[in-house]
Scaffold this motif. Structure first.
Motif, PDB file in Angstrom:
ATOM      1  N   SER A 111       0.830  -1.248  -0.195  1.00 11.70           N
ATOM      2  CA  SER A 111       0.027  -0.073   0.128  1.00 11.70           C
ATOM      3  C   SER A 111       0.984   1.226  -0.098  1.00 11.70           C
ATOM      4  N   ILE A 112       0.322   2.273  -0.271  1.00 15.08           N
ATOM      5  CA  ILE A 112       0.826   3.804  -0.257  1.00 15.08           C
ATOM      6  C   ILE A 112      -0.112   4.416   0.690  1.00 15.08           C
ATOM      7  N   ARG A 151      -9.455   4.839   3.182  1.00 10.78           N
ATOM      8  CA  ARG A 151      -8.979   4.630   1.551  1.00 10.78           C
ATOM      9  C   ARG A 151      -9.516   5.832   0.748  1.00 10.78           C
ATOM     10  N   LEU A 152      -8.525   6.299  -0.158  1.00 16.21           N
ATOM     11  CA  LEU A 152      -8.945   7.329  -1.090  1.00 16.21           C
ATOM     12  C   LEU A 152      -9.382   6.720  -2.360  1.00 16.21           C
ATOM     13  N   ASN A 153     -10.463   7.388  -2.860  1.00 20.94           N
ATOM     14  CA  ASN A 153     -10.708   6.992  -4.273  1.00 20.94           C
ATOM     15  C   ASN A 153     -10.000   7.604  -5.198  1.00 20.94           C
ATOM     16  N   ALA A 154     -10.123   7.117  -6.559  1.00 22.88           N
ATOM     17  CA  ALA A 154      -9.218   7.431  -7.506  1.00 22.88           C
ATOM     18  C   ALA A 154      -9.260   8.930  -7.845  1.00 22.88           C
ATOM     19  N   VAL A 155     -10.383   9.750  -7.729  1.00 25.21           N
ATOM     20  CA  VAL A 155     -10.066  11.208  -7.975  1.00 25.21           C
ATOM     21  C   VAL A 155      -9.459  11.680  -6.860  1.00 25.21           C
ATOM     22  N   GLU A 156      -9.445  11.351  -5.517  1.00 26.04           N
ATOM     23  CA  GLU A 156      -8.710  11.940  -4.475  1.00 26.04           C
ATOM     24  C   GLU A 156      -7.080  11.485  -4.665  1.00 26.04           C
ATOM     25  N   MET A 196      -5.183  11.072  -7.355  1.00 28.29           N
ATOM     26  CA  MET A 196      -4.564  11.839  -7.969  1.00 28.29           C
ATOM     27  C   MET A 196      -4.381  13.326  -7.400  1.00 28.29           C
ATOM     28  N   ALA A 197      -5.166  13.827  -6.742  1.00 35.06           N
ATOM     29  CA  ALA A 197      -4.893  15.212  -5.980  1.00 35.06           C
ATOM     30  C   ALA A 197      -3.820  15.085  -4.913  1.00 35.06           C
ATOM     31  N   TYR A 198      -3.817  13.871  -4.171  1.00 34.22           N
ATOM     32  CA  TYR A 198      -2.846  13.879  -2.876  1.00 34.22           C
ATOM     33  C   TYR A 198      -1.322  13.448  -3.646  1.00 34.22           C
ATOM     34  N   LEU A 199      -1.556  12.390  -4.615  1.00 35.46           N
ATOM     35  CA  LEU A 199      -0.459  11.631  -4.974  1.00 35.46           C
ATOM     36  C   LEU A 199       0.426  12.219  -5.982  1.00 35.46           C
ATOM     37  N   TYR A 200       0.091  12.948  -6.839  1.00 37.32           N
ATOM     38  CA  TYR A 200       0.632  13.488  -8.069  1.00 37.32           C
ATOM     39  C   TYR A 200       1.743  14.438  -7.845  1.00 37.32           C
ATOM     40  N   ASN A 201       1.759  15.252  -6.785  1.00 40.01           N
ATOM     41  CA  ASN A 201       2.850  15.934  -6.642  1.00 40.01           C
ATOM     42  C   ASN A 201       3.966  15.341  -5.890  1.00 40.01           C
ATOM     43  N   ASN A 202       3.692  14.062  -5.508  1.00 42.27           N
ATOM     44  CA  ASN A 202       4.731  13.483  -4.636  1.00 42.27           C
ATOM     45  C   ASN A 202       5.639  12.381  -5.564  1.00 42.27           C
ATOM     46  N   LEU A 242       1.251   5.798 -13.440  1.00 40.14           N
ATOM     47  CA  LEU A 242       0.708   6.303 -12.057  1.00 40.14           C
ATOM     48  C   LEU A 242      -0.803   6.032 -12.164  1.00 40.14           C
ATOM     49  N   ASP A 243      -1.349   6.030 -13.174  1.00 40.75           N
ATOM     50  CA  ASP A 243      -2.882   5.667 -13.431  1.00 40.75           C
ATOM     51  C   ASP A 243      -3.024   4.096 -13.217  1.00 40.75           C
ATOM     52  N   THR A 244      -2.095   3.319 -13.460  1.00 40.30           N
ATOM     53  CA  THR A 244      -2.436   2.009 -13.578  1.00 40.30           C
ATOM     54  C   THR A 244      -2.324   1.736 -11.906  1.00 40.30           C
ATOM     55  N   LEU A 245      -1.267   2.118 -11.294  1.00 38.27           N
ATOM     56  CA  LEU A 245      -0.959   2.070  -9.829  1.00 38.27           C
ATOM     57  C   LEU A 245      -2.034   2.403  -8.914  1.00 38.27           C
ATOM     58  N   ILE A 246      -2.730   3.358  -9.342  1.00 39.00           N
ATOM     59  CA  ILE A 246      -4.060   3.992  -8.521  1.00 39.00           C
ATOM     60  C   ILE A 246      -5.067   2.847  -8.770  1.00 39.00           C
ATOM     61  N   GLY A 247      -5.240   2.230  -9.790  1.00 35.65           N
ATOM     62  CA  GLY A 247      -6.406   1.361 -10.057  1.00 35.65           C
ATOM     63  C   GLY A 247      -6.107  -0.062  -9.518  1.00 35.65           C
ATOM     64  N   GLU A 248      -5.003  -0.351  -8.918  1.00 36.35           N
ATOM     65  CA  GLU A 248      -4.178  -1.598  -8.472  1.00 36.35           C
ATOM     66  C   GLU A 248      -4.032  -1.750  -7.012  1.00 36.35           C
ATOM     67  N   ILE A 249      -3.378  -0.549  -6.566  1.00 32.00           N
ATOM     68  CA  ILE A 249      -2.868  -0.373  -5.132  1.00 32.00           C
ATOM     69  C   ILE A 249      -3.661   0.080  -4.213  1.00 32.00           C
ATOM     70  N   PRO A 250      -4.093  -0.330  -3.205  1.00 28.36           N
ATOM     71  CA  PRO A 250      -4.766   0.704  -2.119  1.00 28.36           C
ATOM     72  C   PRO A 250      -3.953   1.718  -1.457  1.00 28.36           C
ATOM     73  N   ILE A 251      -4.701   2.804  -1.766  1.00 21.55           N
ATOM     74  CA  ILE A 251      -3.807   4.253  -1.414  1.00 21.55           C
ATOM     75  C   ILE A 251      -4.860   4.698  -0.219  1.00 21.55           C
ATOM     76  N   PHE A 252      -4.246   4.979   0.991  1.00 23.27           N
ATOM     77  CA  PHE A 252      -4.867   5.537   2.067  1.00 23.27           C
ATOM     78  C   PHE A 252      -4.574   7.051   2.422  1.00 23.27           C
ATOM     79  N   LEU A 253      -5.215   7.859   3.197  1.00 23.54           N
ATOM     80  CA  LEU A 253      -5.076   8.964   3.780  1.00 23.54           C
ATOM     81  C   LEU A 253      -4.972   8.622   5.246  1.00 23.54           C
TER      82      LEU A 253
END
Length: 241
Positions: free
Chosen positions: A165-166, A179-184, A186-192, A210-221
């Motif tokens: 996870s990220i 857990r963040l949704n796909a729209v969220e 991109m807003a949180y992860l893009y600049n990192n 990055l787009d593939t990663l967002i669809g396959e790996i759980p990303i949390f806030l």
């Protein structure tokens, strides 16, 4: 260590072998291959590139804190190669727990290294890198790699682990995670993510990865304090406790 060598490096290449050094591979103009040697267990690496040939010669870069310009130039040269091989460089601390990696990402000063230290102290997690992690999709699986670049952190371990996870960090007076949704995401992860903006093709490849990663790996806030509770709720969310 053998003879110290100096040589120009040609364009970096990546082969299909699945080991950490495959991302950090160069060809010497006079033959041979240079790979990163993180000197596992050594408190202060004396070289970052080693000639993979008989005699164990070393391209001497010196202590990593002494030659930041050299290391940064090397990083710029590698970003395009990483991007074009399903990889990303993430501004993150990286830990390994239960044989899987968790990346903590945020802007500088938010607490990435602190979270890594807390996971080490409370869960016995191994810190793979304290500031910059490489992530790569290889044969359908996402894997996280330590790197020679670690900011002010001393952790430059030459290791890899499947990416669990990220976790995006945000300081807060109370601990909570979701857990963040796909729209969220991109807003949180893009600049990192670090992009090779000077290379249009490689930048496009980075965005696709990055787009593939967002669809396959759980990303949390994770909104948190720097304490044990933050570690426990994150561990439970990521590992399904």
């Amino acid at each position: 260590m053998g003879e110290v060598v100096e040589s120009e490096l040609s364009a970096p290449t990546v082969d299909e072998a699945d080991y950490v050094q495959s991302i950090f591979r160069f060809k010497r103009t006079d033959g041979g291959t240079l790979i990163w040697n993180g000197f596992e267990g050594h408190p202060e690496p004396t070289a970052l590139l080693e000639l993979a040939s008989e005699g164990n010669s070393v391209l001497h870069v010196g202590p990593k804190t002494t030659y930041p310009a050299v290391l940064n130039m090397l990083l710029f040269g590698l970003l395009s190669v990483v991007a074009c091989n399903n990889g990303l460089l993430l501004h993150a601390s990286l830990v390994e727990h239960e044989s899987r990696a968790v990346a903590f990402t945020a802007s500088s000063g938010t607490g990435k290294s602190t979270q890594a230290d807390l996971w080490h102290d409370h869960l016995g997690a191994e810190i793979m890198n304290g500031d910059r992690a490489f992530i790569r999709r290889f044969e359908g699986e996402w894997r996280a790699y330590g790197s020679p670049w670690s900011g002010s952190s001393p952790y430059v371990r030459n290791v890899k682990a499947p990416l669990a996870s990220i976790v995006v960090l945000k300081q807060a007076p109370e601990n909570r995670i979701r857990r963040l949704n796909a729209v969220e995401v991109m807003a949180y992860l893009y600049n990192n993510v670090r992009y090779p903006f000077w290379d249009e093709e490689a930048t496009a490849a980075s965005l696709e990865t990055l787009d593939t990663l967002i669809g396959e790996i759980p990303i949390f806030l994770l909104e948190c304090r720097p304490d044990e509770e933050a570690v426990r709720i994150t561990r439970d969310a990521v590992f399904g406790r």
